[in-house]
Design a protein around this motif. Structure first.
Motif, PDB file in Angstrom:
ATOM      1  N   GLY A  61       6.646  39.633  51.018  1.00  0.00           N
ATOM      2  CA  GLY A  61       5.825  40.570  51.619  1.00  0.00           C
ATOM      3  C   GLY A  61       5.053  41.779  50.641  1.00  0.00           C
ATOM      4  N   SER A  62       5.125  43.061  51.111  1.00  0.00           N
ATOM      5  CA  SER A  62       4.601  44.156  50.413  1.00  0.00           C
ATOM      6  C   SER A  62       5.162  44.305  49.144  1.00  0.00           C
ATOM      7  N   PHE A  63       6.486  44.108  48.974  1.00  0.00           N
ATOM      8  CA  PHE A  63       7.144  44.330  47.558  1.00  0.00           C
ATOM      9  C   PHE A  63       6.584  43.270  46.625  1.00  0.00           C
ATOM     10  N   ARG A  64       6.808  42.226  47.016  1.00  0.00           N
ATOM     11  CA  ARG A  64       6.066  40.878  46.113  1.00  0.00           C
ATOM     12  C   ARG A  64       4.456  41.342  45.775  1.00  0.00           C
ATOM     13  N   ALA A  65       3.907  41.511  46.829  1.00  0.00           N
ATOM     14  CA  ALA A  65       2.482  42.108  46.744  1.00  0.00           C
ATOM     15  C   ALA A  65       2.224  43.258  45.386  1.00  0.00           C
ATOM     16  N   GLN A  66       3.131  44.148  45.359  1.00  0.00           N
ATOM     17  CA  GLN A  66       2.850  45.250  44.805  1.00  0.00           C
ATOM     18  C   GLN A  66       3.308  44.842  43.177  1.00  0.00           C
ATOM     19  N   LEU A  67       4.410  43.917  43.181  1.00  0.00           N
ATOM     20  CA  LEU A  67       4.597  43.489  41.805  1.00  0.00           C
ATOM     21  C   LEU A  67       3.755  42.418  41.377  1.00  0.00           C
ATOM     22  N   LYS A  68       3.009  41.761  41.985  1.00  0.00           N
ATOM     23  CA  LYS A  68       1.731  40.794  41.676  1.00  0.00           C
ATOM     24  C   LYS A  68       0.784  41.687  41.354  1.00  0.00           C
ATOM     25  N   TYR A  69       0.428  42.758  42.053  1.00  0.00           N
ATOM     26  CA  TYR A  69      -0.791  43.730  41.506  1.00  0.00           C
ATOM     27  C   TYR A  69      -0.533  43.987  39.977  1.00  0.00           C
ATOM     28  N   TRP A  70       0.769  44.369  39.654  1.00  0.00           N
ATOM     29  CA  TRP A  70       0.711  44.962  38.288  1.00  0.00           C
ATOM     30  C   TRP A  70       0.774  43.967  37.421  1.00  0.00           C
ATOM     31  N   LEU A  71       1.412  42.820  37.585  1.00  0.00           N
ATOM     32  CA  LEU A  71       1.250  41.684  36.745  1.00  0.00           C
ATOM     33  C   LEU A  71       0.127  41.189  36.270  1.00  0.00           C
ATOM     34  N   GLU A  72      -0.875  41.260  37.389  1.00  0.00           N
ATOM     35  CA  GLU A  72      -2.266  40.400  37.293  1.00  0.00           C
ATOM     36  C   GLU A  72      -3.237  41.659  37.202  1.00  0.00           C
ATOM     37  N   ALA A  73      -2.883  42.717  36.869  1.00  0.00           N
ATOM     38  CA  ALA A  73      -3.753  43.861  36.631  1.00  0.00           C
ATOM     39  C   ALA A  73      -4.872  43.744  35.806  1.00  0.00           C
ATOM     40  N   GLY A  74      -4.839  43.017  34.677  1.00  0.00           N
ATOM     41  CA  GLY A  74      -5.637  42.878  33.768  1.00  0.00           C
ATOM     42  C   GLY A  74      -5.645  43.823  32.632  1.00  0.00           C
ATOM     43  N   VAL A  75      -6.371  43.716  31.562  1.00  0.00           N
ATOM     44  CA  VAL A  75      -6.204  44.599  30.294  1.00  0.00           C
ATOM     45  C   VAL A  75      -7.749  44.896  29.863  1.00  0.00           C
ATOM     46  N   LEU A  76      -8.043  46.415  29.642  1.00  0.00           N
ATOM     47  CA  LEU A  76      -9.346  46.645  29.110  1.00  0.00           C
ATOM     48  C   LEU A  76      -9.337  47.005  27.763  1.00  0.00           C
ATOM     49  N   ASP A  77      -9.561  46.396  26.872  1.00  0.00           N
ATOM     50  CA  ASP A  77      -9.616  46.752  25.445  1.00  0.00           C
ATOM     51  C   ASP A  77     -10.977  47.076  24.904  1.00  0.00           C
ATOM     52  N   GLY A  78     -11.443  48.537  24.877  1.00  0.00           N
ATOM     53  CA  GLY A  78     -12.671  48.950  24.638  1.00  0.00           C
ATOM     54  C   GLY A  78     -13.790  48.743  25.720  1.00  0.00           C
ATOM     55  N   ALA A  79     -14.443  47.700  25.537  1.00  0.00           N
ATOM     56  CA  ALA A  79     -15.303  47.330  26.728  1.00  0.00           C
ATOM     57  C   ALA A  79     -15.121  45.896  27.188  1.00  0.00           C
ATOM     58  N   THR A  80     -13.950  45.382  26.645  1.00  0.00           N
ATOM     59  CA  THR A  80     -13.895  43.775  26.944  1.00  0.00           C
ATOM     60  C   THR A  80     -12.626  43.780  27.816  1.00  0.00           C
ATOM     61  N   PHE A  81     -12.742  43.304  29.026  1.00  0.00           N
ATOM     62  CA  PHE A  81     -11.655  43.064  29.891  1.00  0.00           C
ATOM     63  C   PHE A  81     -11.187  41.548  29.690  1.00  0.00           C
TER      64      PHE A  81
END
Length: 599
Positions: free
Chosen positions: A219-239
């Motif tokens: 449920g919401s607990f798994r969804a929250q962990l998934k949000y963090w794991l799949e948040a992506g990274v912004l290196d300067g202007a590159t996502f």
């Protein structure tokens, strides 16, 4: 009625666009509850979660975790840890928020809710110690850091009840010295073959689905962990998308990495139990006792495996690769070593053996030497003709001396003697607190470090005065040592000292969340993060902070404070210092500053 302070919401609301569910009454410095009460309530709930997890009552664990995630007390504690206690609190994520005012902290408490969609991480590159390579960090925004701290408060006690006995890294109440003491226990009575393992890009390659399935939240607990794991990274202007891994830099990342590697010890011991083997006497080992012959010690993603039989250790290596593959990981072929603690045979030529005896782990070298003097003895008192030593690795020695060289002969070239001593004493104290243990004194490492430091300060004196003869003015007799670098009637350069010869390893799979509080109260008086002075103050204060009257917990940062500030003439004597929580120290220092300017 809960008040809504407009001045504190403007910046955070404009960044996150989230309205608080409700705001805490009053001000951050004058909450309706004391921090002692807040921490006590959260701690009590964490202990109940721990006990439910021990009993394998998962439904109760999830119910209690939901209660904790919605608790105002837990939210207050999480925000305080991130914005006041964390040494990296000044590092901003993509939101640009480096620090929060007291009113903004209350606003942050009001907007914490599970689940909340995560924002991208900000990529920061830092140098790897002693290497030209750079290590990527992913810095979450302030909201995600606070939310991760809240989530960790509920997830950690559940997994502390499950984690294996010889897992030590990033766990409350456990230190690197516990891991080293465990290795010492495994090898001091018997020479063994070793897998010195190195996982390739551990934090970057953990399989998300395997990790989420292992955690078992829905449920919401798994969804929250998934949000963090799949948040992506912004290196300067590159996502960049994050399809694997737990980015280094997040509050919860070390815990998630520990969960991913959980089960390694049990897997190896179960595997060894099914391999026929004999003792050195030739007697067959019963299946029920075979698991006792293997030692696994893991500190986060670094681990070693020890066994007396080479064929068994080679079979274990294949099993380790299989286990790691199940969570998306693999061993680094170039950095994983096979070796022996005492001596290698001419037949030890399989891939992985590099011909070097002993291994380095957590900054120490672990090695055995053939000897009749001070030889280890077996349970019958018979000499084994070798002794086991744990002492600072050459890499650790070189790194420390390079730092002292930089401080003394580069940064210190324009400093007075008193200022130079004040600059380098904390460095010597910190190094000795960690590396002054086990056999550092026996192997002569501390004496060597003192001599090398003496050469540096002597060179500093020659540069300041212009001649060797004039440089003698900086050295004075103290006891039997006539070459002590000191200011007359002033500060003295510290010697590299022996901290403790024998470190007592944490008992089994014990955790600070367990009901065995008598054990932890006794053990806490020897907190590894405190220097000798800090431990004296801890025992003198009986583990209580004199500012907030709350007790010291394992996961809190403690600092030494001057009761009468030095700017008011206070001394460094033991009677004028006290041990405080870091957040209490900040408040007291602020009060002292106001008194200084007469506010």
């Amino acid at each position: 009625m809960f008040i809504y302070i407009r001045s504190m919401k403007l910046k955070l609301f404009s960044i996150y666009g989230i309205k608080p569910v409700r705001l805490v009454r009053g001000k951050w410095s004058k909450l309706p509850w004391s921090w002692k009460h807040i921490r006590g309530r959260v701690d009590k709930l964490q202990r109940v979660i721990y006990n439910a997890s021990k009993a394998n009552d998962i439904r109760k664990v999830r119910r209690l975790q939901k209660l904790l995630f919605n608790s105002t007390f837990a939210k207050l504690l999480a925000v305080r840890r991130v914005t006041q206690d964390n040494s990296g609190k000044k590092t901003a994520g993509i939101d640009g928020v480096k620090d929060l005012t007291p009113d903004q902290r209350l606003f942050m408490v009001g907007i914490l809710s599970v689940p909340t969609k995560a924002r991208s991480l900000r990529r920061v590159w830092i140098p790897k110690p002693g290497k030209p390579e750079l290590r990527p960090l992913g810095i979450p925004c302030m909201l995600d850091r606070c939310l991760q701290a809240l989530f960790k408060l509920g997830l950690e006690p559940e997994w502390e009840a499950k984690f294996e006995e010889n897992s030590y890294g990033f766990r409350p109440g456990r230190s690197a010295k516990d891991a080293l003491a465990a290795i010492e226990n495994y090898v001091q009575k018997k020479a063994k073959y070793v897998i010195d393992a190195d996982i390739a890009k551990c934090f970057d390659l953990i399989d998300h689905k395997a990790l989420l399935d292992k955690i078992g939240m829905k449920g919401s607990f798994r969804a929250q962990l998934k949000y963090w794991l799949e948040a992506g990274v912004l290196d300067g202007a590159t996502f960049s998308e994050t399809t694997t891994g737990t980015p280094q830099g997040g509050v919860i990342s070390p815990l998630l990495a520990n969960i991913a590697l959980h089960g390694l010890e049990k897997t190896i011991k179960d595997f060894v139990s099914n391999i026929p083997m004999t003792w050195s006497s030739g007697e067959s080992i019963r299946k029920s006792r075979r698991s006792e012959t293997v030692g696994i010690v893991r500190y986060a993603d670094d681990f070693v495996i020890l066994h007396h039989d080479k064929q068994v250790i080679l079979a274990i290596l294949d099993k380790v690769k299989e286990f790691l593959a199940s969570v998306g990981l693999s061993l680094s072929t170039s950095k994983t070593r096979l070796t022996h603690t005492l001596m290698l045979n001419p037949s030890d030529i399989e891939p992985g053996f590099d011909g070097k005896v002993g291994f380095d782990f957590l900054g120490y070298t672990v090695r055995q030497f053939v000897t009749n003097h001070r030889s280890a003895k077996d349970t019958t008192g018979k000499k084994l003709h070798f002794c086991t030593f744990l002492f600072p690795s050459q890499k650790s020695v070189n790194k420390h001396q390079a730092k002292l060289h930089d401080l003394i002969l580069k940064k210190g070239k324009r400093l007075s003697q008193a200022a130079l001593i004040a600059l380098i004493n904390p460095v010597i104290r910190g190094w000795s607190n960690y590396f002054g243990s086990f056999d550092s004194q026996t192997r002569g490492v501390l004496t060597k470090m003192d001599y090398l430091t003496y050469l540096k300060v002597r060179k500093w004196g020659q540069r300041v005065t212009g001649t060797t003869g004039k440089a003698l003015q900086f050295f004075h007799r103290v006891g039997n040592d006539k070459w002590t670098f000191r200011v007359p009637n002033g500060p003295v350069l510290l010697k590299h000292y022996k901290y403790s010869s024998k470190h007592v390893k944490v008992l089994g799979a014990e955790s600070p969340f367990s009901p065995n509080q008598a054990y932890w109260k006794k053990r806490q008086s020897d907190i590894p993060s405190l220097n000798a002075r800090g431990q004296i103050l801890f025992n003198k204060q009986k583990g209580i902070c004199p500012f907030c009257k709350g007790k010291f917990y394992w996961d809190e940062v403690l600092e030494i404070d001057h009761i009468i500030p030095r700017h008011q003439g206070g001394s460094d004597e033991i009677g004028n210092v006290q041990l405080l929580h870091r957040h209490c120290h900040h408040v007291k220092s602020s009060q002292d500053s106001k008194k200084k300017v007469g506010l």
